[in-house]
Scaffold this motif. Structure first.
Motif, PDB file in Angstrom:
ATOM      1  N   ALA A  72       2.164 -18.865  18.018  1.00  0.00           N
ATOM      2  CA  ALA A  72       1.151 -18.379  18.956  1.00  0.00           C
ATOM      3  C   ALA A  72       0.750 -16.913  18.736  1.00  0.00           C
ATOM      4  CB  ALA A  72       1.625 -18.588  20.395  1.00  0.00           C
ATOM      5  N   PRO A  73       1.697 -15.985  18.466  1.00  0.00           N
ATOM      6  CA  PRO A  73       1.259 -14.601  18.237  1.00  0.00           C
ATOM      7  C   PRO A  73       0.325 -14.464  17.042  1.00  0.00           C
ATOM      8  CG  PRO A  73       3.619 -14.675  18.675  1.00  0.00           C
ATOM      9  CD  PRO A  73       3.177 -16.086  18.489  1.00  0.00           C
ATOM     10  N   LEU A  74       0.551 -15.284  16.014  1.00  0.00           N
ATOM     11  CA  LEU A  74      -0.317 -15.223  14.847  1.00  0.00           C
ATOM     12  C   LEU A  74      -1.678 -15.846  15.154  1.00  0.00           C
ATOM     13  CD1 LEU A  74      -0.633 -14.355  11.960  1.00  0.00           C
ATOM     14  CD2 LEU A  74       0.423 -16.490  11.230  1.00  0.00           C
ATOM     15  N   VAL A  75      -1.697 -16.923  15.933  1.00  0.00           N
ATOM     16  CA  VAL A  75      -2.974 -17.511  16.343  1.00  0.00           C
ATOM     17  C   VAL A  75      -3.787 -16.495  17.127  1.00  0.00           C
ATOM     18  CG1 VAL A  75      -4.025 -19.217  17.886  1.00  0.00           C
ATOM     19  CG2 VAL A  75      -2.256 -19.924  16.271  1.00  0.00           C
ATOM     20  N   THR A  76      -3.131 -15.761  18.000  1.00  0.00           N
ATOM     21  CA  THR A  76      -3.829 -14.717  18.768  1.00  0.00           C
ATOM     22  C   THR A  76      -4.431 -13.669  17.839  1.00  0.00           C
ATOM     23  OG1 THR A  76      -2.384 -15.042  20.687  1.00  0.00           O
ATOM     24  CG2 THR A  76      -3.563 -12.940  20.536  1.00  0.00           C
ATOM     25  N   ALA A  77      -3.675 -13.267  16.837  1.00  0.00           N
ATOM     26  CA  ALA A  77      -4.185 -12.285  15.872  1.00  0.00           C
ATOM     27  C   ALA A  77      -5.359 -12.851  15.088  1.00  0.00           C
ATOM     28  CB  ALA A  77      -3.067 -11.861  14.924  1.00  0.00           C
ATOM     29  N   MET A  78      -5.270 -14.118  14.690  1.00  0.00           N
ATOM     30  CA  MET A  78      -6.365 -14.748  13.952  1.00  0.00           C
ATOM     31  C   MET A  78      -7.606 -14.881  14.830  1.00  0.00           C
ATOM     32  SD  MET A  78      -4.061 -17.596  11.927  1.00  0.00           S
ATOM     33  CE  MET A  78      -5.394 -18.414  11.041  1.00  0.00           C
ATOM     34  N   GLU A  79      -7.424 -15.139  16.118  1.00  0.00           N
ATOM     35  CA  GLU A  79      -8.554 -15.180  17.050  1.00  0.00           C
ATOM     36  C   GLU A  79      -9.229 -13.813  17.149  1.00  0.00           C
ATOM     37  OE1 GLU A  79      -7.825 -18.310  20.589  1.00  0.00           O
ATOM     38  OE2 GLU A  79      -6.305 -16.760  20.449  1.00  0.00           O
ATOM     39  N   THR A  80      -8.427 -12.750  17.155  1.00  0.00           N
ATOM     40  CA  THR A  80      -8.980 -11.399  17.219  1.00  0.00           C
ATOM     41  C   THR A  80      -9.905 -11.127  16.033  1.00  0.00           C
ATOM     42  OG1 THR A  80      -7.032 -10.593  18.407  1.00  0.00           O
ATOM     43  CG2 THR A  80      -8.386  -8.945  17.289  1.00  0.00           C
ATOM     44  N   LEU A  81      -9.536 -11.647  14.874  1.00  0.00           N
ATOM     45  CA  LEU A  81     -10.381 -11.505  13.685  1.00  0.00           C
ATOM     46  C   LEU A  81     -11.592 -12.431  13.754  1.00  0.00           C
ATOM     47  CD1 LEU A  81     -10.950 -10.497  10.811  1.00  0.00           C
ATOM     48  CD2 LEU A  81      -9.341 -12.228   9.973  1.00  0.00           C
TER      49      LEU A  81
END
Length: 383
Positions: free
Chosen positions: A246-255
């Motif tokens: 989930a933390p990586l998905v959040t980061a990918m969403e930010t991009l």
């Protein structure tokens, strides 16, 4: 006009360039059989078409959250849990415009300029091209017949390993033991992994094992990429998704937010319907027949050897007894015989050719393969 340093040293993908040349020749009225990429002659699944028709009856199609509509993400999470034994939550699903976008965003958020990324060759060209765009260092390693502990321990230090399982273009499917060895190596090295499973539904033999099916997949930092382009004959839909902690998905969403925002709602609904439609049995039977037909046609050639792939939409042939300059071979074949292939150099493996065998009718497939055989025989006899 000044062009940025990042893009000025980049080149278009060789795979799309060759297909573009074949299309341009067709537009000029020239006869071309295009094996350079794989474009299925099958339609998208009926469930996909029905889902889109139903969506078009709605009064509006709203914006969704960047990572995807909540109900679609829940459907995809349920799918990967049921079909691949990946215990993902909707918050660990990110819907993208195809697998390439998911790959770009995963690499962008997992590594910094200068970090090394191990890529097995032959490779899908987007892996290397994306690394270069992001100023990462791709480390190219030959794909072994079997991934052993000794081979893994001999790999150079790297931040990320990219795995393509099933593999394009060889059709190799990793065994459960190989997947376990990779997991143990990731723990020893402290590396992270991106696993491209876009061809997971195109299995002719064997069984597919997802690295993310492990209970410790979040600890390992596994990012799994999916696409329905080849697996469900949806090349032009540009539908894909990633499964990641989930933390990586959040980061990918930010991009993703400032680049494309969410994938179109129609695409999201089509994606979920495709994944829920199951393995395309009729399409697989057709592809298996085509695979075996080509293998029979080329059997016994002194200048070409072709393994029987366990998966995929491509056939991978070694023509090094004839030439290692497969760029030259493919250029001559296209200009003289009107057949487009992908040279191995484009995938990091001179002396090989890739054949996309799933498009058109069987008569065209036979005619194109026979043209390759006749052309190669002519060169071999003249040598």
């Amino acid at each position: 006009m000044n062009i940025s340093r990042r893009i000025s040293r980049s080149q278009p993908l060789a795979t799309t360039a060759m297909h573009g040349r074949a299309d341009a020749m067709k537009a000029r009225g020239e006869s071309v059989i295009d094996f350079s990429i794989a474009i299925s002659h099958f339609p998208a699944p009926q469930a996909v078409l029905d889902s889109v028709r139903q969506a078009l009856q709605q009064a509006t199609l709203p914006y969704t959250a960047v990572g995807g509509d909540a109900s679609v993400r829940a459907r995809l999470a349920h799918h990967v849990a049921a079909a691949h034994r990946i215990p993902a939550t909707p918050a660990e699903i990110l819907i993208t415009n195809g697998a390439k976008q998911a790959l770009y965003q995963a690499l962008y958020t997992m590594a910094d300029p200068g970090d090394a990324v191990i890529i097995f060759k032959p490779y899908w060209p987007a892996y290397v091209a994306t690394c270069k765009l992001l100023e990462l260092e791709p480390l190219l390693v030959d794909l072994p017949a079997q991934i052993t502990d000794e081979i893994l321990d001999s790999l150079p230090p790297a931040r990320i390993l990219i795995i393509n399982n099933p593999h394009n273009p060889t059709g190799k499917v990793l065994s459960e033991a190989e997947v376990a060895r990779i997991a143990a190596w990731l723990k020893r090295r402290g590396a992270r992994v991106i696993v491209d499973e876009s061809y997971d539904q195109l299995l002719f033999e064997g069984r597919h094992t997802s690295l993310a099916a492990r209970a410790d997949w979040r600890e390992l930092g596994v990012v799994t990429l999916y696409s329905v382009s080849q697996s469900h004959a949806m090349m032009g839909w540009r539908a894909g998704f990633a499964v990641a902690p989930a933390p990586l998905v959040t980061a990918m969403e930010t991009l993703q937010g400032p680049i494309t925002a969410a994938a179109p709602m129609l695409t999201q609904l089509a994606l979920a319907a495709a994944m829920e439609s199951g393995q395309p049995a009729a399409m697989l039977a057709d592809y298996r027949h085509r695979r075996d037909l080509v293998l029979d046609l080329v059997h016994g050639l002194p200048w070409l050897s072709m393994a029987r792939p366990a998966s995929g939409a491509y056939l991978w042939a070694d023509i090094s007894p004839l030439t290692r300059d497969t760029i030259g071979f493919c250029e001559q074949l296209l200009s003289q015989r009107g057949v487009a292939l992908m040279p191995g150099e484009a995938l990091g493996a001179p002396g090989h050719i890739r054949i996309g065998y799933i498009g058109g009718d069987l008569a065209t497939l036979r005619r194109g393969v026979q043209a390759i055989i006749d052309f190669g025989n002519q060169l071999y006899q003249a040598a």
